[in-house]
Design a protein around this motif. Sequence first.
Motif, short mmCIF file in Angstrom:
data_model
loop_
_atom_site.label_atom_id
_atom_site.label_comp_id
_atom_site.label_asym_id
_atom_site.label_seq_id
_atom_site.Cartn_x
_atom_site.Cartn_y
_atom_site.Cartn_z
N ALA A 197 -6.94 -2.44 -2.78
CA ALA A 197 -8.29 -1.99 -2.42
C ALA A 197 -9.07 -3.09 -1.71
O ALA A 197 -9.93 -2.81 -0.86
CB ALA A 197 -9.03 -1.53 -3.68
N ASP A 198 -8.77 -4.34 -2.04
CA ASP A 198 -9.44 -5.48 -1.41
C ASP A 198 -8.80 -5.89 -0.08
O ASP A 198 -9.21 -6.87 0.53
CB ASP A 198 -9.45 -6.68 -2.36
N GLY A 199 -7.77 -5.15 0.34
CA GLY A 199 -7.16 -5.40 1.64
C GLY A 199 -5.87 -6.18 1.62
O GLY A 199 -5.30 -6.48 2.68
N SER A 200 -5.36 -6.52 0.43
CA SER A 200 -4.07 -7.22 0.35
C SER A 200 -2.95 -6.21 0.56
O SER A 200 -2.84 -5.24 -0.20
CB SER A 200 -3.92 -7.90 -1.01
N ASP A 201 -2.14 -6.41 1.56
CA ASP A 201 -1.09 -5.44 1.87
C ASP A 201 0.14 -6.14 2.44
O ASP A 201 0.54 -5.92 3.58
CB ASP A 201 -1.62 -4.40 2.87
N SER A 235 0.82 -1.22 0.00
CA SER A 235 0.00 0.00 0.00
C SER A 235 0.85 1.26 0.00
O SER A 235 0.37 2.33 -0.39
CB SER A 235 -0.93 0.01 1.22
N ALA A 280 -6.22 -3.08 -7.44
CA ALA A 280 -7.42 -3.80 -7.01
C ALA A 280 -7.12 -4.67 -5.79
O ALA A 280 -7.93 -4.76 -4.86
CB ALA A 280 -7.95 -4.65 -8.15
N ALA A 281 -5.96 -5.30 -5.77
CA ALA A 281 -5.60 -6.14 -4.64
C ALA A 281 -5.46 -5.32 -3.37
O ALA A 281 -5.93 -5.73 -2.29
CB ALA A 281 -4.29 -6.87 -4.94
#
Length: 278
Positions: free
Chosen positions: A40-44, A14, A37-38
């Motif tokens: 935004a979907d919470g992948s960090d 992020s 997109a990843a």
Amino acid sequence: MELTVNQLAERRLSDFFHKAEGSGPEALFADPAAVAAAVADGSDPRLYSAARDALAPRVTKPGRGGRLGQGFGATLWSADLVTYEGGTLPGGEPFRSTGHWNPADQLEIFQVFSGRVLMLTSVLDESGDQSYVSYQECGAGELAVVPFGAWHLTYVLDGPAMVFNIYSGPADVAGGGTGTDAAAYSTFSKYRSHRGPAEVTATRSGTGFDIALSAKWREACGDPIEVSCPTWLDAHMPPSGLLTDLHVSGSDADLDALLALGGTLSDARPTPTTVLAR
């Protein structure tokens, strides 16, 4: 030799995205939409942790007319240790560093302690025809040198990977710097340049990789060139072969000589070991 952690900088996925106007590093991804997109979907995921000043900085006094013989004064040598996580980003890129442009008179040398990495480097000569993109695979113990003023990025082919590096700068930057020096060597300018990121990415291909350049970058640079560590570095490395020992125990003369030799890397396109035509 004991490495210390005086300042630990962690980079997560992020962090590549602007959290406020004018903040955040510039980076180019192979598939920007998939990465965004990843996130935004919470992948960090954590991509790497950098221990700044893992060894105490040192200053070499000017000799024979000063740094690079041009009277710039004493040189500050800093040493960092970066631990990269292993993994693959959306879009197929290996976990990676941010990527950034070095100042025009900075020498940076890397040594891989563990794991396997891909070093991408680009020189963009806006006034001539010496622009190029080079790449080097480095396993444990291997060294890589970044030319003056070049952009570079590290990809993790086999992780986790631990990479140690030393780099030069004007000694007055240790005290905050003045004028051009302070701007050129600041953390902000390191990751945000008027040039933007080099338009070069790498993706996994089996156990290897593919390197892609934008049409603009390919027109300027041609096909990526495989390189190896320059042989002139060997003559100045300590018997241990460790970059840590060079930083701590190398003579001022050795470091000054490396700084002078490092500038020669930017004078012309490297002699290709292999040309990766992709």
